[in-house]
Design a protein around this motif. Structure first.
Motif, PDB file in Angstrom:
ATOM      1  N   UNK A   1      -7.588  56.071  21.101  1.00 45.09           N
ATOM      2  CA  UNK A   1      -7.693  55.798  22.559  1.00 45.09           C
ATOM      3  C   UNK A   1      -8.675  56.846  22.988  1.00 45.09           C
ATOM      4  N   UNK A   2     -10.103  56.505  23.543  1.00 50.88           N
ATOM      5  CA  UNK A   2     -10.755  57.666  24.021  1.00 50.88           C
ATOM      6  C   UNK A   2     -10.368  57.693  25.644  1.00 50.88           C
ATOM      7  N   UNK A   3     -10.082  58.868  26.116  1.00 49.26           N
ATOM      8  CA  UNK A   3      -9.501  59.035  27.447  1.00 49.26           C
ATOM      9  C   UNK A   3      -9.511  60.527  27.516  1.00 49.26           C
TER      10      UNK A   3
ATOM     11  N   UNK B   1      -1.909  51.219  25.886  1.00 45.24           N
ATOM     12  CA  UNK B   1      -2.495  50.931  24.698  1.00 45.24           C
ATOM     13  C   UNK B   1      -1.800  51.301  23.378  1.00 45.24           C
ATOM     14  N   UNK B   2      -0.929  52.392  23.579  1.00 42.70           N
ATOM     15  CA  UNK B   2      -0.107  52.671  22.408  1.00 42.70           C
ATOM     16  C   UNK B   2       1.154  51.468  22.076  1.00 42.70           C
ATOM     17  N   UNK B   3       1.567  51.017  23.392  1.00 37.45           N
ATOM     18  CA  UNK B   3       2.591  50.239  23.281  1.00 37.45           C
ATOM     19  C   UNK B   3       2.131  49.029  23.031  1.00 37.45           C
ATOM     20  N   UNK B   4       0.922  48.550  23.339  1.00 37.10           N
ATOM     21  CA  UNK B   4       0.443  47.169  22.788  1.00 37.10           C
ATOM     22  C   UNK B   4       0.160  47.296  21.444  1.00 37.10           C
ATOM     23  N   UNK B   5      -0.293  48.316  20.630  1.00 39.82           N
ATOM     24  CA  UNK B   5      -0.591  48.360  19.524  1.00 39.82           C
ATOM     25  C   UNK B   5       0.650  48.638  18.528  1.00 39.82           C
ATOM     26  N   UNK B   6       1.488  49.120  18.762  1.00 42.85           N
ATOM     27  CA  UNK B   6       2.748  49.563  18.071  1.00 42.85           C
ATOM     28  C   UNK B   6       4.085  49.157  18.543  1.00 42.85           C
TER      29      UNK B   6
END
Length: 252
Positions: free
Chosen positions: A56-58, A72-77
């Motif tokens: 995640x580029x942030x 994005x973390x939740x969506x991925x894992x």
């Protein structure tokens, strides 16, 4: 060891140094690792060593990015189990030499970034009974010459750790920090070129060497694991014995 099999870990400042070593350590112990930093290319190099990785580029200085990192973390894992707030920078110089822009940059990265991402992940961590590990510093437990901005930011992180551990009461969430000393990272690259300065540091460290990123990563993983399940609100020196001294010189 697979202490983190099936667990999801977010690591900020994951593109180099302590963050990269920490991401690799968790990956090696079976975790799904979400690597966060500002540069895609360097993140992808670290992620290549981790079987289950999400880049995640942030920029953690920007509050709006915190929610995106967590989403994005939740969506991925799925659920989020561990947050490692590691992103940090330093500004060298005394108060007349460090301007407001540099001061703000240190505060926004080292302190506000930790606040933003922790706040965004808090409900997820409560749901998983997860935990937070901050990368503070021995510079967050006392003053240094010519590092007042860093001292102020890391001092705040040190006490933020304690306060969040209290606020998390009865939720199952633990909050701890590591407090490293002089460690071989990109932040200390210029310092490491100064042999006289390195010798001064080594003289003060009873183990006789600077820290390696992997030294710090190992302790972060311990604090995040069930092995430390009753450790909470702790700022743990990872300093080769530096903080065992009261500051007086050796007498022999």
């Amino acid at each position: 060891m697979t202490r983190f099999e099936g667990k999801t870990v977010i690591v900020t400042g994951a593109s180099s140094g302590i963050g990269a070593a920490t991401a690799r350590r968790f990956g090696g112990e079976g975790a799904n690792v979400v690597l966060v930093a500002r540069t895609q290319e360097t993140l992808e190099k670290v992620a290549a060593d981790i079987p289950q990785a999400k880049v995640v580029v942030a920029d953690v200085r920007e509050q709006e990015n915190a929610g995106r990192i967590v989403a994005e973390a939740r969506a991925a894992f799925g659920q989020i189990d561990v947050l490692v707030n590691n992103a940090g920078i330093v500004a060298m110089g005394e108060i007349g030499e460090v301007g407001t822009d540099a001061w703000s940059d240190v505060m926004n990265t080292d302190l506000n970034g930790a606040y933003f991402v922790t706040r965004a992940a808090w409900e997820d961590l409560k749901a998983s009974k997860g935990n937070v590990v901050m990368t503070s510093s021995v510079s967050g437990t006392g003053g240094d010459w010519g590092m007042f901005a860093y001292n102020a930011a890391k001092g705040a992180v040190t006490n933020l750790t304690r306060a969040l551990a209290l606020d998390a009461r009865n939720s199952g969430v633990r909050v701890n920090a590591v407090n490293p000393t002089f460690t071989k990272t990109a932040l200390t690259e210029d310092m490491l070129k100064d042999e006289e300065l390195v010798a001064k540091f080594v003289e003060r460290i009873p183990l006789g060497r600077p820290g390696e990123p992997e030294d710090i990563a190992a302790v972060i993983a311990f604090l995040a694991s069930e092995d430390a399940g009753f450790v909470n609100g702790v700022n743990l020196p990872v300093d080769g014995g530096l903080s065992a001294s009261n500051g007086q010189p050796p007498q022999s």
